[in-house]
Design an enzyme around this catalytic site. Structure first.
Site, PDB file in Angstrom:
ATOM      1  N   TYR A  72      21.561 -48.501 -21.459  1.00  0.00           N
ATOM      2  CA  TYR A  72      21.662 -47.608 -20.294  1.00  0.00           C
ATOM      3  C   TYR A  72      23.108 -47.338 -19.868  1.00  0.00           C
ATOM      4  O   TYR A  72      24.023 -47.907 -20.410  1.00  0.00           O
ATOM      5  CB  TYR A  72      20.765 -48.045 -19.141  1.00  0.00           C
ATOM      6  CG  TYR A  72      20.949 -49.362 -18.438  1.00  0.00           C
ATOM      7  CD1 TYR A  72      22.087 -50.127 -18.531  1.00  0.00           C
ATOM      8  CD2 TYR A  72      19.912 -49.836 -17.618  1.00  0.00           C
ATOM      9  CE1 TYR A  72      22.202 -51.326 -17.833  1.00  0.00           C
ATOM     10  CE2 TYR A  72      20.034 -51.035 -16.919  1.00  0.00           C
ATOM     11  CZ  TYR A  72      21.183 -51.764 -17.031  1.00  0.00           C
ATOM     12  OH  TYR A  72      21.286 -52.940 -16.342  1.00  0.00           O
ATOM     13  N   GLU A  73      23.261 -46.431 -18.983  1.00  0.00           N
ATOM     14  CA  GLU A  73      24.592 -45.988 -18.517  1.00  0.00           C
ATOM     15  C   GLU A  73      25.409 -45.465 -19.699  1.00  0.00           C
ATOM     16  O   GLU A  73      26.622 -45.658 -19.794  1.00  0.00           O
ATOM     17  CB  GLU A  73      25.296 -47.165 -17.821  1.00  0.00           C
ATOM     18  CG  GLU A  73      26.428 -46.809 -16.873  1.00  0.00           C
ATOM     19  CD  GLU A  73      26.040 -45.840 -15.788  1.00  0.00           C
ATOM     20  OE1 GLU A  73      24.960 -46.016 -15.191  1.00  0.00           O
ATOM     21  OE2 GLU A  73      26.806 -44.891 -15.554  1.00  0.00           O
TER      22      GLU A  73
END
Lengths: 593, 593
Positions: B434-435
Site C-alpha cells: 500500500y501507499e
C-alpha cells in the site's frame, strides 16, 4: 479465484530433452518414451486442474475441524481423495509386489509437482503415506510389509511420521516418548508428538503412524531411538481393521497455511506399537527415506511458485494500468497491460526462470535417486545425498520469495484472500520449516555432507561442472557470453567457498557454520545455472535440427539468459559473506544482542 | 504469546548521539533535550507495551466485523483508542492552533515506531487520521480547518484517504468517481472506492473521508482529479455531528493480515463533499503529504521487524536444542540455547543490524522533513523527496524479510498462529503494497526523483557520502577496515549505477527501468551503511570519552560491523543486475512468457 494448468510441455522438455530419460541405463527407464510420459502427465494434469485445484481455496477457508476426537477434512476432500486413489495416482512408483505400478521415482516426482501445485495441503495426505510406505518397505519385516503396504499403496490406509515433541524438534536426542517391550514382542508406546501432518482425518479407513520412541535402558540420546508402527486401529489376523489403539488427537493446530491438512498433536497412551527393523536404529531407518522426503519438500517450494506465477502472469496480461514508457502498446484500451512495464517483467522473469530451473534441478535429483536405488549406484547416492539439503533449502526459500513476488504483481488485490495469492505464500512458507528447517539443511550440507566419504561427492560435483565448462568451450559466441562465462564465474565462487571451508572448517568450525546458509544458496544458484546452461544447449540443438517449435525453444533460451544475467550474480555476494568468516557473527556476546 | 518492549535506549542513541537533535537549528528542536525526549519515549513505551501490544493478537484473531452497515472493531480496541487519545498521543506533532502539541515530526516518528511495532493494525486508525489532517491543514480553507482539525487532532473524528477504485490503483488517471458541483458550492460525490483503511469503525464519532474524484468537464486523466472532504456525518453549523451523508460501507475485505484494521469498500451515492484547495489540483494536494505518509509506511516495515526480532531473540535464548559445535555451553541443561548456533546468530544479526540501521535512516529522514517544513529548506525537501521511495520500498521489503527470518528462528512453532510470529509477517506484508507498491516506488525513484531539479538532489546525496568518506580518512585502522572501506565500495557501486542510468535513461528508458528495483535496494543499502558508519563514530566517541555504558556501545559497533561485512556486499550484485540492462528483461515477447 486462481487456476492451475499443468506445465506438461515444460516438464516434457526437462524429461525428454534435458534428462533424456528413455536413453538412460536405469531399469524401468526404457519404458519412458515420449508418448507414454506425455500421456501420464496429461492425465495427471487433468486431475490437478479439474479435481485438486478447485478445492485449494476451499481447504484454506474451511480448514480441518476436530469433532469428538476425529478430524473432519474440508468439503470435497474425501471425494477427491477417492478419485485420486481410484485413478492409481498414489501407486505410481510403488513396488508391484504390493500393488504398485513400479514406475520410476522421476515420474512420480513430475506428477507430484502437478498435484502439489494444484493443492499442496491435499497432496500431503498422500505424500506422508508415501514416506511411511518407504520406511516400512525398506526396513519392515515381510509380515509387516504384507500387512500394511498393499493398503498404503492405495491410500486406503494413510501414514504419518512422528518425530517432533514439544521440547525437541531438530534435537531428537531429547526425545521422551517411551516404548516398553511386551511379552508378545510388541511395545507399549507412551508420549506426545506434535506437528503431525495428516495425523488424523476422515478420508481413510486407518492411519498408520510411524513413531520414534525410546526403549528404556537403551543408549542415551539419538542413539537410543527406535522406530515403531502404531496403527490408529489395530489390524486383525485377516487384515481387516480391528479395535481402536491407544492413540488420540490431542489438538489441531491453527496454522499460517496448509489449512486443508490436519496438523495434529498426537497422544500415545500405552498404544500398541511394532518395532521396525532393529532396536535403537530408528534414526537409520528414517535417514534412508530422508533424501526422497526432502526432495519432495523442495518440490513443494517451486510448485507453489509455479502456480503463483501462472496466476500473476495472467493478471499482468489482463490488468490495464499505465502506459509503456516507450509508447502506447494498447491504443484501443484505456491503458496498457501491466506486462509492458519493465519492473513487472523483471518480477515475472525472476519467477519463471526460477521455476523452470528448479524443475530441471529437482527432476535431475529424482533421476539420481532412481539411479541410486535401481542401479545400486553409490556415486549417485553420494551425489544426491550431498544435493538434498540444497534442493530442500534453496528451492523452498526461493520458491517462497517467488510466491511473494507473484502476490506483489496483484498490488492491493494480492493482499485480499479472495484472490488466492496470499494462500500460495502462506502455504509455501511451511516448506522452509518442516522436514528440517532450512538452517538445519545448511548445517547438514556444510557440517556433514561436504566432508562425507572424504569429500568425494562434492569433488565429483565440481568435476562435473568443470568438465561441462571445458566441453562447451567454443560452442558459440552467444552461448559463451550468455551461459558459459557466467557459469564459470559462479562455479569459481562455489569452489572458493568450498576452499574456505576446507581451510577453516577443522580449526574454526564456527567460521564454516557462519557461512553455511550462504553456501547453501550459492550452491543452489550454481546448480540452477548448470541446469539452465544444459537446457539452453538442448533447446539450441532442437532449433539447429529445424524443430518447428521455435517460439517455445527461443523462450527457453531467453529465460535461461535472464537467470544467468540477473540471478546467478548472487554467488559473488554469498562468497563475500562466507569469506567474512566467524568474527562478524560470533563476536557479540549473547547478552548484548 | 509475543511481547514488545520499546527500544528507548536505541531510539535515544539515534536521536541524541547520531542526530544530535537538541543541537539542530530547527525551530522546536531546542526543546528536545535528553530528559524531555526520554520521558516522552518512556511514557509512550508503556502505552505500547501495556495497552497496545496485548491487543495485537486479539485484533488478528477477531478481526473487524460488518454488522448492519457499521464496522465493529475487536474487543478492547475502543477503550485503548480512548486511552491513546486522552493521553494526547494523537496530537504530538499537530498544530497548536488546532489543539496539537507542536512537537517536531521526528518525535512523532519515534513514538510511531513504538505504537506500530506494538499493534500495527490499531495504530493505522490514528495514522490515517494524521494523513487526512495534514492534507486539510496544508490545503483546506480556514473554515474547513476550524471545522475539522480540532476533532481530528484528538481523533474524536478519524480520517481516511480514498484513492483506489476497482479498476485503478497506481494509474489514478483512470478514476471514475464523479463530483458534481451544486449551487451551494458543495459537490455530490458518486462512485466506489476500495481498500479504504479505517474506512469505518466504532471508535470515533465521525469519519472524515478525503476522496479523490473528477469534476465533469475537467481535463482528462490525472490532471482532472480533485480532492474532497466527505464526512460520514455532516457537520452542523455549531460543529456538532448532524445527519448521515450518502456514504456507506459496501464490504469489509478479508485480508492476509492487519485484521484489526477495517479495510472497506466505500460506496458514495450523491454524498455531499467539499472541495479542498483548487479544482483539478487534487493530486498536488495528495503529493504534499506523500513523503510523510510513505516514510510512515517504511517505518511500519522495520517496526514489525523489530518486534519480531525481540521475540525471536527471547526464543533463541530460551529454547534448548543441540550443542555448540565448539563445546557445551550450558552443561547443566539437556542442551544449549539456540543462540549458540552460528546460523541462528547470523539470522538474529541480520535482523538486529537491519532494525537499528533502518531506525537511524527513518529518523534521519524525519529530521529532514522537519527541516523542510520548519526551516523551509528546499535542499532538505529535495533530499527527502529523493529518499522517500527508498525509505518506503527498501525498509518494507527488508522488514518483511526479517519478519520471515524471525519466524524461522521458532522452527515449527513459527508456523503456528498461537505463537504470534506469523502475524508479524502477515501484517508486515501489506507495507510492501500500500501507499504505492514497491515497484512503483522504484519507478518513482528512477523515473522521477533521480532527474528532479536537474539531478541536484542525488548529486547532493553523493557529495554527502563522498564528503563523509573523505572526512573520516585516517580515523583509525579498524574504522577504516570495518566501516570506511565497505562504505566506499558500496557508494562506488551506487554511483556506477547512477552513471548507467544517466547514460541510458534518455535513449533507452527500458534499460533504466529494468534496473529500478535493484537500484532502490542498492540505494537503501548505501543509506544503511552510511548510518552504521556514523553510528559507529558516535559510539566510538562516547567510548573515547570514557562513557560507562561500554557494553551497549561496543554492541552497537559490533552490530554495525556485521551490517558492513554481511549485508552491504549486496550492492555489487544489484549493480551487476542493473548493468545487464534491458535485454534480459525485455527480449521475451509477452505471449511467450
Amino acid at each position: 479465484m486462481p487456476s492451475y494448468n499443468a506445465p506438461v510441455k515444460d516438464q516434457m522438455f526437462v524429461l525428454n530433452d534435458l534428462l533424456k530419460v528413455a536413453e538412460q541405463d536405469i531399469p524401468g527407464y526404457d519404458d519412458l518414451d515420449r508418448e507414454t510420459l506425455e500421456a501420464i502427465l496429461d492425465e495427471a494434469g487433468k486431475v490437478a486442474r479439474d479435481v485438486l485445484a478447485p478445492l485449494n481455496a476451499v481447504g484454506d477457508q474451511q480448514g480441518c475441524v476436530l469433532e469428538n476426537g476425529v478430524v473432519r477434512t474440508p468439503d470435497g476432500f474425501k471425494a477427491a481423495f477417492d478419485q485420486v486413489r481410484q485413478g492409481g495416482w498414489t501407486a505410481l512408483d510403488c513396488d508391484p509386489e504390493y500393488g504398485g505400478q513400479g514406475l520410476p521415482y522421476v515420474v512420480a516426482t513430475a506428477v507430484g509437482e502437478q498435484f502439489s501445485a494444484a493443492n499442496m495441503a491435499f497432496n500431503m495426505y498422500q505424500g506422508l503415506t508415501h514416506g511411511a510406505y518407504s520406511a516400512i518397505h525398506a526396513h519392515g519385516s515381510d509380515a509387516q510389509k504384507a500387512t500394511y503396504l498393499p493398503k498404503m499403496v492405495t491410500c486406503e490406509w494413510t501414514g504419518t511420521m512422528n518425530l517432533t515433541e514439544p521440547h525437541c524438534g531438530t534435537d531428537l536426542g531429547l526425545m521422551r516418548t517411551k516404548a516398553e517391550p511386551q511379552d508378545d514382542g510388541s511395545y507399549k508406546i507412551t508420549g506426545q508428538k506434535i506437528f503431525i501432518s495428516a495425523g488424523d482425518h476422515d478420508m481413510s479407513e486407518n492411519v498408520i503412524h510411524l513413531v520414534l520412541a525410546k526403549i528404556p535402558g537403551g543408549p542415551d540420546g539419538i542413539k537410543g531411538v527406535s522406530l515403531f508402527i502404531v496403527p490408529k486401529f489395530l489390524v486383525n489376523e485377516d487384515g481387516t481393521v480391528g479395535e481402536r489403539n491407544g492413540v488420540s488427537v490431542g489438538n489441531l493446530e491453527d496454522k499460517m497455511g496448509i489449512h486443508g491438512n490436519s496438523t495434529c498433536v498426537m497422544n500415545y497412551d500405552e498404544a500398541t506399537g511394532y518395532l521396525i527393523g532393529t532396536e535403537h536404529k530408528g534414526m537409520r531407518a528414517m535417514f534412508t527415506m530422508m533424501n526422497e522426503a526432502r526432495v519432495g519438500v523442495g518440490l513443494q517450494g517451486y510448485a507453489q511458485s509455479e502456480v503463483a506465477y501462472q496466476n500473476a502472469l495472467a493478471y499482468a496480461k489482463d490488468r490495464l494500468q499505465g502506459r509503456s514508457v516507450t509508447g502506447v502498446e494498447n491504443p484501443d484500451g484505456p491503458a496498457d497491460p501491466l506486462i509492458v512495464h519493465p519492473d513487472i517483467r523483471r518480477s515475472l522473469l525472476d519467477q519463471k526462470s526460477f521455476n523452470e530451473g528448479a524443475r530441471a534441478f529437482t527432476l535431475w535429483g529424482a533421476q539420481m535417486i532412481d539411479r541410486a536405488h535401481r542401479n545400486n549406484d553409490a556415486a549417485a547416492l553420494g551425489l544426491i545425498s550431498l544435493m538434498t539439503p540444497v534442493v530442500k533449502g534453496f528451492l523452498t526459500d526461493r520458491g517462497f520469495d517467488m510466491c511473494i513476488q507473484a502476490q506483489q504483481v496483484y498490488g492491493g488485490h494480492g493482499y485480499i484472500e479472495e484472490w488466492g495469492m496470499s494462500q500460495f505464500a502462506r502455504d509455501a512458507r511451511i516448506a522452509m520449516i518442516y522436514e528440517g528447517a532450512n538452517g538445519v539443511q545448511a548445517l547438514d550440507l556444510v557440517g556433514r555432507k561436504l566432508a562425507q566419504d572424504g569429500g568425494k561427492h562434492v569433488m565429483a560435483f565440481f568435476s562435473m561442472v568443470t568438465e561441462f565448462i571445458k566441453e562447451t568451450k567454443g560452442r558459440s559466441e552467444t552461448f559463451d557470453a550468455d551461459f558459459r562465462e557466467p557459469l564459470k564465474a559462479a562455479s569459481k565462487d562455489l569452489q572458493a567457498a568450498g576452499m574456505f571451508f576446507m581451510n577453516n572448517g577443522m580449526k574454526a568450525p564456527n567460521a564454516a557454520l557462519s557461512g553455511s546458509y550462504d553456501f547453501m544458496h550459492l550452491f543452489g544458484h550454481v546448480c540452477l545455472g548448470l541446469m539452465w546452461a544444459r537446457m539452453a544447449i538442448a533447446a539450441e540443438d532442437r532449433l539447429a535440427a529445424g524443430d518447428s517449435d521455435a517460439a517455445f525453444l527461443n523462450a527457453k533460451i531467453a529465460t535461461g539468459r535472464y537467470y544467468m544475467a540477473r540471478q546467478l550474480p548472487m554467488t559473488a555476494t554469498h562468497l563475500k559473506r562466507i569469506e567474512s568468516g566467524a568474527d562478524p557473527v560470533m563476536s557479540l556476546d549473547a547478552e548484548h544482542f
